[in-house]
Design a protein around this motif. Structure first.
Motif, mmCIF file in Angstrom:
data_model
loop_
_atom_site.group_PDB
_atom_site.id
_atom_site.type_symbol
_atom_site.label_atom_id
_atom_site.label_comp_id
_atom_site.label_asym_id
_atom_site.label_seq_id
_atom_site.Cartn_x
_atom_site.Cartn_y
_atom_site.Cartn_z
ATOM 1 N N PHE A 42 69.233 -43.513 1.984
ATOM 2 C CA PHE A 42 68.978 -43.633 0.542
ATOM 3 C C PHE A 42 68.993 -45.094 0.093
ATOM 4 O O PHE A 42 68.175 -45.511 -0.738
ATOM 5 C CB PHE A 42 69.987 -42.823 -0.264
ATOM 6 C CG PHE A 42 69.699 -41.350 -0.280
ATOM 7 C CD1 PHE A 42 68.489 -40.864 -0.726
ATOM 8 C CD2 PHE A 42 70.647 -40.446 0.169
ATOM 9 C CE1 PHE A 42 68.210 -39.508 -0.744
ATOM 10 C CE2 PHE A 42 70.383 -39.083 0.168
ATOM 11 C CZ PHE A 42 69.165 -38.616 -0.286
ATOM 12 N N ILE A 43 69.916 -45.892 0.635
ATOM 13 C CA ILE A 43 69.957 -47.318 0.292
ATOM 14 C C ILE A 43 68.680 -48.008 0.770
ATOM 15 O O ILE A 43 68.097 -48.836 0.063
ATOM 16 C CB ILE A 43 71.218 -47.981 0.887
ATOM 17 C CG1 ILE A 43 72.475 -47.426 0.224
ATOM 18 C CG2 ILE A 43 71.173 -49.496 0.734
ATOM 19 C CD1 ILE A 43 73.767 -47.827 0.905
ATOM 20 N N PHE A 44 68.241 -47.659 1.971
ATOM 21 C CA PHE A 44 66.992 -48.201 2.513
ATOM 22 C C PHE A 44 65.814 -47.864 1.593
ATOM 23 O O PHE A 44 65.001 -48.729 1.257
ATOM 24 C CB PHE A 44 66.758 -47.640 3.916
ATOM 25 C CG PHE A 44 65.494 -48.111 4.566
ATOM 26 C CD1 PHE A 44 65.492 -49.281 5.299
ATOM 27 C CD2 PHE A 44 64.319 -47.380 4.455
ATOM 28 C CE1 PHE A 44 64.328 -49.727 5.912
ATOM 29 C CE2 PHE A 44 63.155 -47.809 5.060
ATOM 30 C CZ PHE A 44 63.161 -48.995 5.788
ATOM 31 N N CYS A 45 65.732 -46.598 1.176
ATOM 32 C CA CYS A 45 64.633 -46.176 0.290
ATOM 33 C C CYS A 45 64.697 -46.870 -1.064
ATOM 34 O O CYS A 45 63.658 -47.229 -1.631
ATOM 35 C CB CYS A 45 64.655 -44.662 0.110
ATOM 36 S SG CYS A 45 64.154 -43.779 1.591
ATOM 37 N N ALA A 46 65.907 -47.082 -1.575
ATOM 38 C CA ALA A 46 66.045 -47.798 -2.845
ATOM 39 C C ALA A 46 65.523 -49.221 -2.703
ATOM 40 O O ALA A 46 64.830 -49.736 -3.598
ATOM 41 C CB ALA A 46 67.510 -47.807 -3.286
ATOM 42 N N GLY A 47 65.835 -49.870 -1.595
ATOM 43 C CA GLY A 47 65.318 -51.216 -1.361
ATOM 44 C C GLY A 47 63.800 -51.239 -1.265
ATOM 45 O O GLY A 47 63.145 -52.148 -1.786
ATOM 46 N N MET A 48 63.243 -50.232 -0.600
ATOM 47 C CA MET A 48 61.776 -50.152 -0.516
ATOM 48 C C MET A 48 61.157 -49.971 -1.896
ATOM 49 O O MET A 48 60.132 -50.585 -2.219
ATOM 50 C CB MET A 48 61.361 -48.997 0.402
ATOM 51 C CG MET A 48 61.595 -49.248 1.868
ATOM 52 S SD MET A 48 60.612 -50.590 2.529
ATOM 53 C CE MET A 48 58.974 -49.900 2.408
ATOM 54 N N MET A 49 61.780 -49.126 -2.708
ATOM 55 C CA MET A 49 61.260 -48.912 -4.065
ATOM 56 C C MET A 49 61.325 -50.200 -4.871
ATOM 57 O O MET A 49 60.395 -50.505 -5.638
ATOM 58 C CB MET A 49 62.048 -47.805 -4.768
ATOM 59 C CG MET A 49 61.716 -46.430 -4.255
ATOM 60 S SD MET A 49 62.698 -45.093 -4.969
ATOM 61 C CE MET A 49 62.720 -45.477 -6.684
ATOM 62 N N ILE A 50 62.406 -50.960 -4.725
ATOM 63 C CA ILE A 50 62.530 -52.225 -5.446
ATOM 64 C C ILE A 50 61.397 -53.166 -5.053
ATOM 65 O O ILE A 50 60.747 -53.769 -5.918
ATOM 66 C CB ILE A 50 63.906 -52.872 -5.180
ATOM 67 C CG1 ILE A 50 65.013 -52.078 -5.871
ATOM 68 C CG2 ILE A 50 63.934 -54.325 -5.646
ATOM 69 C CD1 ILE A 50 66.413 -52.511 -5.481
ATOM 70 N N ILE A 75 67.251 -53.087 1.913
ATOM 71 C CA ILE A 75 66.574 -52.493 3.075
ATOM 72 C C ILE A 75 67.360 -52.784 4.342
ATOM 73 O O ILE A 75 67.617 -51.894 5.155
ATOM 74 C CB ILE A 75 65.128 -53.012 3.186
ATOM 75 C CG1 ILE A 75 64.278 -52.470 2.044
ATOM 76 C CG2 ILE A 75 64.512 -52.656 4.532
ATOM 77 C CD1 ILE A 75 62.911 -53.120 1.936
ATOM 78 N N TYR A 76 67.742 -54.025 4.520
ATOM 79 C CA TYR A 76 68.470 -54.435 5.720
ATOM 80 C C TYR A 76 69.830 -53.735 5.807
ATOM 81 O O TYR A 76 70.184 -53.166 6.844
ATOM 82 C CB TYR A 76 68.626 -55.956 5.708
ATOM 83 C CG TYR A 76 69.385 -56.506 6.880
ATOM 84 C CD1 TYR A 76 68.805 -56.572 8.137
ATOM 85 C CD2 TYR A 76 70.689 -56.973 6.734
ATOM 86 C CE1 TYR A 76 69.492 -57.075 9.220
ATOM 87 C CE2 TYR A 76 71.385 -57.477 7.808
ATOM 88 C CZ TYR A 76 70.785 -57.525 9.056
ATOM 89 O OH TYR A 76 71.485 -58.019 10.124
#
Length: 109
Positions: A42-50, A75-76
């Motif tokens: 979920f954190i990875f996906c949030a970074g991608m959305m940002i 993302i990292y």
């Protein structure tokens, strides 16, 4: 020369003991590992959305770059967190099985 190898074997045994203990702690709770894997995802996906939304919603400039950098950090961090959770669910268990000292099968009959 053989006497020099004894301290090295002792150190390898100690490293193996420490590694097996660490692997046991990492694999003792599959629920925790699965939670870590999904949270990291979920954190990875949030970074991608940002990153994606910043490209289309923020005007080009320093602000866009800074916001994208924050997204890349998400993302990292999310990717690493999810990777450790995934490894604890799969690969760490295999390593623990390989590295754990074999139980004495001669006592069973």
């Amino acid at each position: 020369m053989p006497s020099a190898s004894l301290p090295m074997l002792s150190r390898l045994s100690t490293v193996r003991t420490v590694l097996v203990g660490w692997l046991r702690r990492q694999t003792e709770s599959p629920r925790r590992s699965l939670k870590q894997f999904t949270t990291g995802g979920f954190i990875f996906c949030a970074g991608m959305m940002i990153v994606v939304l910043t490209n289309s919603l923020v005007a080009p400039g320093l602000n866009q770059e800074v916001i994208s950098l924050i997204g890349l950090v998400f993302i990292y961090a999310g990717g690493l967190y999810a990777l450790v959770g995934y490894l604890a669910l799969s690969v760490f268990r295999v390593l623990l099985f390989i590295l754990e000292p074999a139980s004495d099968s001669s006592t069973r009959s």
